[in-house]
Design an enzyme around this catalytic site. Structure first.
Site, PDB file in Angstrom:
ATOM      1  N   LYS A  78       0.819  -1.330  -0.067  1.00 19.64           N
ATOM      2  CA  LYS A  78       0.143   0.205   0.022  1.00 19.64           C
ATOM      3  C   LYS A  78       0.851   1.309   0.026  1.00 19.64           C
ATOM      4  O   LYS A  78       1.648   1.255   0.871  1.00 19.64           O
ATOM      5  CB  LYS A  78      -1.077   0.113   1.226  1.00 19.64           C
ATOM      6  CG  LYS A  78      -1.967   1.064   1.377  1.00 19.64           C
ATOM      7  CD  LYS A  78      -2.644   0.946   2.369  1.00 19.64           C
ATOM      8  CE  LYS A  78      -3.922   1.861   2.687  1.00 19.64           C
ATOM      9  NZ  LYS A  78      -4.605   1.548   4.027  1.00 19.64           N
ATOM     10  N   SER A 165      -9.673   1.764   3.056  1.00 13.63           N
ATOM     11  CA  SER A 165      -8.734   2.476   2.173  1.00 13.63           C
ATOM     12  C   SER A 165      -7.721   1.536   1.223  1.00 13.63           C
ATOM     13  O   SER A 165      -7.080   2.119   0.277  1.00 13.63           O
ATOM     14  CB  SER A 165      -8.023   3.537   2.874  1.00 13.63           C
ATOM     15  OG  SER A 165      -7.237   2.989   3.760  1.00 13.63           O
ATOM     16  N   SER A 189      -9.662  -0.372   7.231  1.00 17.59           N
ATOM     17  CA  SER A 189      -8.997  -0.445   5.841  1.00 17.59           C
ATOM     18  C   SER A 189      -8.430  -1.672   5.464  1.00 17.59           C
ATOM     19  O   SER A 189      -7.928  -1.823   4.204  1.00 17.59           O
ATOM     20  CB  SER A 189      -8.203   0.693   5.866  1.00 17.59           C
ATOM     21  OG  SER A 189      -8.744   1.944   5.711  1.00 17.59           O
TER      22      SER A 189
HETATM   23  N1  GLN Z   1     -12.912   4.066   6.583  1.00 17.64           N
HETATM   24  C1  GLN Z   1     -12.278   4.392   7.715  1.00 17.64           C
HETATM   25  C2  GLN Z   1     -11.997   6.075   7.661  1.00 17.64           C
HETATM   26  O1  GLN Z   1     -12.244   6.674   6.575  1.00 17.64           O
HETATM   27  C3  GLN Z   1     -11.161   3.703   7.910  1.00 17.64           C
HETATM   28  C4  GLN Z   1     -10.016   4.171   7.086  1.00 17.64           C
HETATM   29  C5  GLN Z   1      -8.733   3.137   7.515  1.00 17.64           C
HETATM   30  O2  GLN Z   1      -8.746   2.139   8.217  1.00 17.64           O
HETATM   31  N2  GLN Z   1      -7.566   3.779   7.215  1.00 17.64           N
HETATM   32  O3  GLN Z   1     -11.382   6.631   8.583  1.00 17.64           O
END
Ligand code: GLN
Length: 505
Positions: A78, A165, A189
């Site tokens: 990532k 994400s 994410s």
């Molecule tokens: N969807 C969540 C957010 O937008 C989690 C994102 C993540 O785990 N990086 O904060």
């Protein structure tokens, strides 16, 4: 992929026995990447020649009698996990240039001077980095649509999001480009995109994996972890990346157990707790059915299914969307166009204030700005007690409630998401709808617990079949038993009834 070599376990065995070479596996993975990438856009950059050189170095290690635990396994990273200019600590001079964008325009020209511990450990274990994957900017989002560099598509249906994400990492694994990818999980994410793409995602206990070199979003919640084609591959990856790191003060000193050795064992006694919220009316009907079928499958395997009461879970989303933006607003203050970040071009009349203001306005996307404003508001004098302090208390009560529940059962089961992957564009205009995607995942980060998402089935239409994920949540540092239970579930479930639309396998 080479036929029969689509999972990390088989690749490692074949490279160790020299039935195949890391170079051949890598060439096949690069061909697979080339074949599916135009339809998915999972990668922000790829490393063809570097990957082949790295593969040759692994083959040389094997020829010398070494048995690197991830020998020749193609992986994707990532793009909020730093890769430095010199990748091999051994001084082989192999470099991946240091590009690390976090999906943000503000870091488009950033070059990391060092490699994240988790990535370095994968490389040292013999894994071959194919490229860096797309993500929501700084990890803020649940669909990968908030990337500054375009949308990644779901391999099961290219009109849908891969989740986020870590959407690029999940799409890369689901399409068969590589069996393992690194993601990061602040509020879901890793688990949510894994669920939406029909692969396995593990968020380790807070502190189990070093965060050194992970671009910070919300430091008290962030964890690096594997997205993998199977539970066994997730275990192999976790084995390589887990363990104490002097460079991360929050990393745990507890020894790392052998996650793969006992994976096939059946847990002695399995009591699975189900909180009432897992059966929310907001779940899609097909997901609700798949969840009940999964519980029945576990019951058939000898698990006892019990109810657990975690009332505070109702407030997890509210607490998370105060705490995560608050930490983000502080972490992102460093991107000022002076120390880090793309600097705006100023006219001679403009001064330092304009430099900050313009660099940040031009460099950050809409969602990141929204989070910075939410977080700054929650931390501001006069509101701090009402928002930040209250959310902190909710977090403590939630953590205690999880602790009490996990004292009465071996693990907790919920769906990973309330429904299957949604259509591209369906939630971009409605931030609240997007935040509610995380209803089952954020509580786990607030409590610092490990959790795995494992595919539990597919929707049957109308439309293309879409995978659904089951989430298993464990007590701190209980990754080994979580993986065991997930592996048992995976074996009993058998292969998924459908395959992705875009696949290299
Ligand atoms: N969807 C969540 C957010 O937008 C989690 C994102 C993540 O785990 N990086 O904060």
């Amino acid at each position: 992929m080479i036929r029969g070599l689509s999972d990390a376990t088989s690749i490692v065995r074949a490279v160790h026995t020299r039935e195949t070479s890391a170079r051949d596996v890598t060439s096949a993975a690069l061909r697979a990447l080339g074949a599916v990438e135009p339809r998915l856009r999972a990668f922000l950059c790829t490393f063809e020649s570097e990957a082949l050189r790295a593969a040759d170095l692994v083959d040389a290690r094997v020829a010398k009698g070494e048995r690197p635990p991830l020998a020749g396994v193609p992986v994707a990273i990532k793009d909020n996990i730093c890769l430095g200019p010199d990748l091999c600590a051994r001084g082989d001079g192999l470099g991946y240039g240091g590009t690390t964008t976090a999906g943000s325009r503000i870091l488009a020209r950033y070059r990391s001077p060092f490699t994240a511990t988790a990535a370095q450990r994968l490389i040292d274990a013999g894994a071959i980095v194919l490229g860096k994957t797309n993500l929501d900017e700084f990890g803020m989002g649940s669909s990968t649509e908030h990337s500054a560099f375009g949308v990644t598509r779901n391999p099961w249906d290219t009109d849908r999001v891969p989740g986020g994400s870590s959407g690029g990492s999940a799409a890369a694994v689901a399409s068969g480009v590589c069996p393992i990818a690194l993601g990061s999980d602040t509020g879901g994410s890793i688990r949510q995109p894994a669920a939406h793409c029909g692969v396995v995602g593990l968020k380790p206990t807070y502190g189990r994996v070093s965060r050194l070199g992970l671009i910070a979003y919300a430091s008290s919640l962030d964890q690096v972890g594997p997205i993998a084609s199977s539970v066994a591959d997730a275990a192999l990856c976790l084995q390589a990346i887990a363990g104490h790191d002097g460079g991360d003060a929050t990393s745990a000193r507890e020894p790392v157990p052998d996650y793969s050795a006992r994976l096939e064992d059946k847990p002695q006694r399995l009591v699975v707790g189900v909180p009432g919220q897992a059966r929310s009316g907001a779940n899609s009907p097909e997901l609700a059915d798949a969840f009940e079928a999964s519980l029945n499958l576990l019951r058939g395997l000898g698990a006892e299914i019990v109810s657990v009461d975690i009332p505070m879970l109702d407030h997890a989303i509210a607490a998370y969307y105060v705490l995560a933006p608050a930490e983000a607003s502080s972490n992102l203050a460093r991107y000022d166009g002076v120390r880090y970040g793309t600097r705006a071009n100023l006219s001679p009349q403009e001064g330092l204030r304009d430099l900050y203001e313009r660099s940040r306005s031009e460099g950050f996307g809409e969602e990141v700005k929204r989070r910075i404003m939410l977080g700054t508001y929650a931390l501001a004098g006069g509101y701090y007690e009402q928002y930040y302090a209250t959310a902190t208390k909710v977090r403590r009560v939630l953590r205690e409630a999880f602790g009490r529940a996990l004292a009465t059962c071996s693990m907790i089961a919920t769906p990973a998401t309330p429904g299957p992957a949604f259509r591209i564009g369906a939630k971009t205009a409605d931030p609240l709808a997007m935040y509610l995607e995380d209803v089952y995942t954020v509580g786990v980060n607030l409590a610092g617990l490990p959790a795995v998402s494992v595919p539990m089935g597919c929707t049957s239409g109308p439309g293309k079949p879409l995978p659904l994920g089951l989430q298993l949540i464990g007590a701190p540092l209980q990754e080994a038993s979580l993986l065991q239970a997930a592996a048992m579930f995976e074996r009993a479930r058998g292969p998924l009834t459908h395959r992705p639309e875009v696949t290299a396998i």
